[in-house]
Write a protein that holds these residues in place. Structure first.
Motif, mmCIF file in Angstrom:
data_model
loop_
_atom_site.group_PDB
_atom_site.id
_atom_site.type_symbol
_atom_site.label_atom_id
_atom_site.label_comp_id
_atom_site.label_asym_id
_atom_site.label_seq_id
_atom_site.Cartn_x
_atom_site.Cartn_y
_atom_site.Cartn_z
ATOM 1 N N LEU A 21 0.829 -1.205 0.000
ATOM 2 C CA LEU A 21 0.000 0.000 0.000
ATOM 3 C C LEU A 21 0.864 1.256 0.000
ATOM 4 O O LEU A 21 0.544 2.240 -0.680
ATOM 5 C CB LEU A 21 -0.936 -0.014 1.203
ATOM 6 C CG LEU A 21 -1.930 1.151 1.298
ATOM 7 C CD1 LEU A 21 -2.773 1.267 0.041
ATOM 8 C CD2 LEU A 21 -2.820 0.976 2.521
ATOM 9 N N ALA A 22 1.965 1.236 0.733
ATOM 10 C CA ALA A 22 2.862 2.392 0.756
ATOM 11 C C ALA A 22 3.483 2.644 -0.611
ATOM 12 O O ALA A 22 3.601 3.799 -1.049
ATOM 13 C CB ALA A 22 3.953 2.180 1.810
ATOM 14 N N GLN A 23 3.890 1.576 -1.299
ATOM 15 C CA GLN A 23 4.444 1.747 -2.644
ATOM 16 C C GLN A 23 3.400 2.355 -3.584
ATOM 17 O O GLN A 23 3.692 3.261 -4.372
ATOM 18 C CB GLN A 23 4.922 0.400 -3.204
ATOM 19 C CG GLN A 23 5.973 -0.307 -2.381
ATOM 20 C CD GLN A 23 7.218 0.528 -2.156
ATOM 21 O OE1 GLN A 23 7.809 1.050 -3.108
ATOM 22 N NE2 GLN A 23 7.612 0.668 -0.904
ATOM 23 N N PHE A 24 2.178 1.859 -3.487
ATOM 24 C CA PHE A 24 1.106 2.375 -4.334
ATOM 25 C C PHE A 24 0.812 3.844 -4.020
ATOM 26 O O PHE A 24 0.681 4.674 -4.928
ATOM 27 C CB PHE A 24 -0.155 1.539 -4.159
ATOM 28 C CG PHE A 24 -1.377 2.172 -4.752
ATOM 29 C CD1 PHE A 24 -1.538 2.232 -6.123
ATOM 30 C CD2 PHE A 24 -2.340 2.743 -3.940
ATOM 31 C CE1 PHE A 24 -2.650 2.848 -6.687
ATOM 32 C CE2 PHE A 24 -3.458 3.350 -4.483
ATOM 33 C CZ PHE A 24 -3.607 3.408 -5.859
ATOM 34 N N LEU A 25 0.686 4.181 -2.730
ATOM 35 C CA LEU A 25 0.382 5.559 -2.356
ATOM 36 C C LEU A 25 1.502 6.507 -2.775
ATOM 37 O O LEU A 25 1.236 7.631 -3.227
ATOM 38 C CB LEU A 25 0.147 5.656 -0.854
ATOM 39 C CG LEU A 25 -1.117 4.971 -0.327
ATOM 40 C CD1 LEU A 25 -1.124 4.969 1.202
ATOM 41 C CD2 LEU A 25 -2.374 5.646 -0.861
ATOM 42 N N GLY A 26 2.746 6.058 -2.642
ATOM 43 C CA GLY A 26 3.867 6.880 -3.090
ATOM 44 C C GLY A 26 3.827 7.122 -4.589
ATOM 45 O O GLY A 26 4.050 8.244 -5.063
ATOM 46 N N ALA A 27 3.543 6.078 -5.361
ATOM 47 C CA ALA A 27 3.452 6.212 -6.812
ATOM 48 C C ALA A 27 2.293 7.129 -7.208
ATOM 49 O O ALA A 27 2.404 7.928 -8.135
ATOM 50 C CB ALA A 27 3.282 4.838 -7.455
ATOM 51 N N CYS A 28 1.187 7.009 -6.493
ATOM 52 C CA CYS A 28 0.038 7.871 -6.752
ATOM 53 C C CYS A 28 0.380 9.330 -6.449
ATOM 54 O O CYS A 28 0.067 10.238 -7.227
ATOM 55 C CB CYS A 28 -1.144 7.406 -5.906
ATOM 56 S SG CYS A 28 -2.647 8.379 -6.083
ATOM 57 N N GLU A 29 1.039 9.567 -5.325
ATOM 58 C CA GLU A 29 1.436 10.913 -4.930
ATOM 59 C C GLU A 29 2.382 11.542 -5.954
ATOM 60 O O GLU A 29 2.319 12.747 -6.227
ATOM 61 C CB GLU A 29 2.102 10.851 -3.553
ATOM 62 C CG GLU A 29 2.667 12.153 -3.058
ATOM 63 C CD GLU A 29 1.658 13.016 -2.319
ATOM 64 O OE1 GLU A 29 2.073 13.819 -1.481
ATOM 65 O OE2 GLU A 29 0.447 12.888 -2.592
ATOM 66 N N ALA A 30 3.266 10.734 -6.535
ATOM 67 C CA ALA A 30 4.254 11.241 -7.490
ATOM 68 C C ALA A 30 3.708 11.370 -8.908
ATOM 69 O O ALA A 30 4.371 11.936 -9.776
ATOM 70 C CB ALA A 30 5.472 10.311 -7.491
ATOM 71 N N ASP A 31 2.507 10.874 -9.144
ATOM 72 C CA ASP A 31 1.945 10.842 -10.493
ATOM 73 C C ASP A 31 1.702 12.242 -11.056
ATOM 74 O O ASP A 31 1.180 13.116 -10.376
ATOM 75 C CB ASP A 31 0.622 10.074 -10.475
ATOM 76 C CG ASP A 31 -0.156 10.240 -11.763
ATOM 77 O OD1 ASP A 31 0.359 9.793 -12.806
ATOM 78 O OD2 ASP A 31 -1.253 10.839 -11.720
ATOM 79 N N ASN A 32 2.069 12.423 -12.327
ATOM 80 C CA ASN A 32 1.808 13.679 -13.031
ATOM 81 C C ASN A 32 0.995 13.460 -14.300
ATOM 82 O O ASN A 32 0.857 14.372 -15.116
ATOM 83 C CB ASN A 32 3.133 14.366 -13.408
ATOM 84 C CG ASN A 32 3.909 14.828 -12.197
ATOM 85 O OD1 ASN A 32 3.349 15.461 -11.301
ATOM 86 N ND2 ASN A 32 5.199 14.509 -12.159
ATOM 87 N N THR A 33 0.450 12.256 -14.451
ATOM 88 C CA THR A 33 -0.225 11.900 -15.696
ATOM 89 C C THR A 33 -1.712 11.660 -15.513
ATOM 90 O O THR A 33 -2.526 12.134 -16.311
ATOM 91 C CB THR A 33 0.418 10.624 -16.295
ATOM 92 O OG1 THR A 33 1.817 10.846 -16.484
ATOM 93 C CG2 THR A 33 -0.226 10.287 -17.638
#
Length: 202
Positions: A43-55
């Motif tokens: 979940l942390a990996q997913f939330l981090g990727a979501c937070e960093a998303d620019n697309t």
């Protein structure tokens, strides 16, 4: 980021659908445990990727509550120091601080995690260790009729925990599911196949 892009894109569609229909988004299942392969790590990996998303306009703020499964009927395991909910939150904050996609200081991740309530979507007495628990035993553990270590049980305890906004006992009935965890299902079901209440349902 490439490994998580599909999840981030899919979640952006879930956010749009929830907004359109005025629905609340609950996290994937998370429970206590740290390290790669644990629910908090994923979940942390997913939330981090979501937070960093620019697309895809993925927003971690759209998550309304944390979705917890845990199987134990001792009141203390839900209320006392080092309880399941605090352990889950501590482990999630730890993994969020460690993930590499989107940096926030630990204090900010702690505030983010604590700002959300918990939905305990499955719980029962099935995995306490020791001898298997039958349906009467499940009832006794939640009615102050078992050893004093269980207190007044998980059902009443979860009603008292401020951070828990919903909880659902597992399971209601087992008709048609006889091949799926039959012992655990029979031990904890609230209703028999004909709809009559089992001891735990009373």
């Amino acid at each position: 980021m490439d490994d998580w892009e599909d999840y981030v894109e899919a979640f952006s569609y879930i956010i749009d659908a929830a907004d359109e229909h005025n629905l609340k988004i609950i996290s994937p299942t998370v429970r206590k445990g740290r390290g790669e392969g644990q629910e908090a790590w994923w979940l942390a990996q997913f939330l981090g990727a979501c937070e960093a998303d620019n697309t895809f306009e993925c927003s971690i703020d759209s998550i309304h509550a944390w979705y917890l499964h845990q199987y134990n009927c001792k009141a203390s395991r839900w209320e006392d120091a080092d309880n399941f909910i605090d352990q889950m939150k501590d482990d999630l904050v730890h993994e969020l601080t460690q993930q590499a996609y989107a940096y926030r200081p630990e204090s900010e991740w702690r505030a983010y995690v604590d700002a959300r309530s918990v939905w305990v979507s499955e719980y029962s007495c099935n995995h306490e260790g020791g001898d298997p628990v039958d349906n009467v035993g499940s009832c006794q553990r939640n009615a102050e009729q078992h050893h004093e270590n269980w207190g007044d049980g998980a059902v009443k305890a979860l009603d008292r925990v401020p951070s828990v906004s919903r909880h659902a006992w597992w399971t209601t009935q087992r008709s048609g599911l006889e091949e799926t965890n039959p012992e655990g299902g029979l031990a904890s079901r609230l209703c028999a196949a004909d709809g009559s209440l089992m001891p735990m349902g009373q």
